[in-house]
Design a protein around this motif. Structure first.
Motif, PDB file in Angstrom:
ATOM      1  N   LEU A 168       0.840  -1.189   0.000  1.00 49.20           N
ATOM      2  CA  LEU A 168       0.000   0.000   0.000  1.00 49.20           C
ATOM      3  C   LEU A 168       0.879   1.245   0.000  1.00 49.20           C
ATOM      4  O   LEU A 168       1.772   1.385   0.831  1.00 49.20           O
ATOM      5  CB  LEU A 168      -0.913   0.014   1.230  1.00 49.20           C
ATOM      6  N   LEU A 169       0.625   2.148  -0.954  1.00 46.60           N
ATOM      7  CA  LEU A 169       1.380   3.394  -1.056  1.00 46.60           C
ATOM      8  C   LEU A 169       0.416   4.567  -0.972  1.00 46.60           C
ATOM      9  O   LEU A 169      -0.546   4.645  -1.748  1.00 46.60           O
ATOM     10  CB  LEU A 169       2.154   3.451  -2.369  1.00 46.60           C
ATOM     11  N   THR A 170       0.664   5.473  -0.050  1.00 45.20           N
ATOM     12  CA  THR A 170      -0.159   6.667   0.059  1.00 45.20           C
ATOM     13  C   THR A 170       0.262   7.667  -1.014  1.00 45.20           C
ATOM     14  O   THR A 170       1.326   7.553  -1.620  1.00 45.20           O
ATOM     15  CB  THR A 170       0.005   7.323   1.438  1.00 45.20           C
ATOM     16  N   ARG A 171      -0.586   8.685  -1.239  1.00 41.87           N
ATOM     17  CA  ARG A 171      -0.228   9.720  -2.197  1.00 41.87           C
ATOM     18  C   ARG A 171       1.052  10.435  -1.768  1.00 41.87           C
ATOM     19  O   ARG A 171       1.886  10.774  -2.598  1.00 41.87           O
ATOM     20  CB  ARG A 171      -1.365  10.720  -2.333  1.00 41.87           C
ATOM     21  N   ALA A 172       1.178  10.656  -0.460  1.00 43.38           N
ATOM     22  CA  ALA A 172       2.378  11.333   0.040  1.00 43.38           C
ATOM     23  C   ALA A 172       3.631  10.504  -0.238  1.00 43.38           C
ATOM     24  O   ALA A 172       4.669  11.040  -0.642  1.00 43.38           O
ATOM     25  CB  ALA A 172       2.242  11.596   1.536  1.00 43.38           C
ATOM     26  N   ALA A 173       3.537   9.185  -0.044  1.00 38.09           N
ATOM     27  CA  ALA A 173       4.685   8.314  -0.289  1.00 38.09           C
ATOM     28  C   ALA A 173       5.038   8.289  -1.774  1.00 38.09           C
ATOM     29  O   ALA A 173       6.216   8.318  -2.150  1.00 38.09           O
ATOM     30  CB  ALA A 173       4.384   6.901   0.203  1.00 38.09           C
TER      31      ALA A 173
END
Length: 231
Positions: A168-173
């Motif tokens: 899972l990758l957040t937009r920030a990451a």
């Protein structure tokens, strides 16, 4: 401002050429190659968005757009065209230098687009659903063996996902991984690039099987353990 930017970048080791409009730039490109273009959006005659699209069709060039404060619609349109970064006028020359360095680190040089090293000898190649992504050569071929036309900014995002598959990758990451300075008025930057990616690698972009949305959290690139191959 144009003269100040050219002088400052030149003093920091870059070979800089400055022109005043799109027509002059088109003439310059006929006899010169460039790694990066810093384009104002509102220019006499042809605007910077149109010029950026034309430049991308001619060479693997990084693009930084400059736009007036509040012109968020231009910034979104630029992102949809594959811009690498934005600066809001007026801006500090030191910040421009930092953005230039960041974009140039991610722009493939002409001799890097098709590296001589044969596949299978240390090349990072990831396969998924009939697609084959050469991460070192920055190329992706479709199930029919044809090269997929992909902007540098789109490949940047794809590479992040493929090297972090099933996570899972957040937009920030994602924004941090691709070196994109996320700002409130362009918070859709990652979403736009993902939308463009889906149109190129998904049979049904509205119901993606690879690049999936995790509502309220971010994105995940689903790569079956036995369905992907990297070497």
């Amino acid at each position: 401002m144009r003269d100040a930017v050219a002088e400052y970048l030149g003093a920091n080791g870059y070979d800089v050429t400055a022109v005043g409009d799109a027509r002059s730039m088109r003439e310059l490109v006929e006899t010169n190659a460039f790694h990066l273009a810093i384009l104002d959006i509102a220019m006499p005659g042809e605007d910077g968005l149109s010029l950026g699209r034309w430049l991308r069709s001619r060479m693997p060039i990084g693009i930084i757009y400059a736009t007036a404060a509040g012109a968020s619609i231009d910034r979104i349109v630029g992102l949809e065209l594959g811009a690498d970064d934005y600066m809001v006028k007026p801006y500090e020359l030191r910040e421009m230098l930092a953005r230039v360095r960041s974009v140039l680190r991610r722009v493939p040089q002409p001799d890097e687009i098709r590296p001589a090293k044969p596949a299978g000898q240390g090349r990072r190649i990831v396969s998924f659903g009939g697609f084959s992504a050469d991460l070192d050569g920055r190329m992706i071929t479709g199930p029919d063996g044809a090269l997929i036309d992909m902007a540098k900014s789109e490949f940047d995002v794809l590479e992040v996902f493929l090297t972090r598959a099933n996570r899972l990758l957040t937009r920030a990451a994602l924004s941090e991984a691709i070196g994109f300075a996320e700002e409130p008025e362009i918070s859709r930057a990652v979403d736009i690039r993902i939308m463009r990616l889906r149109k190129k690698i998904e049979d049904d972009p509205a119901n993606p099987k690879f690049l999936r949305t995790v509502r309220g959290e971010g994105y995940i690139f689903a790569l079956p353990e036995n369905g992907g191959d990297a070497h």
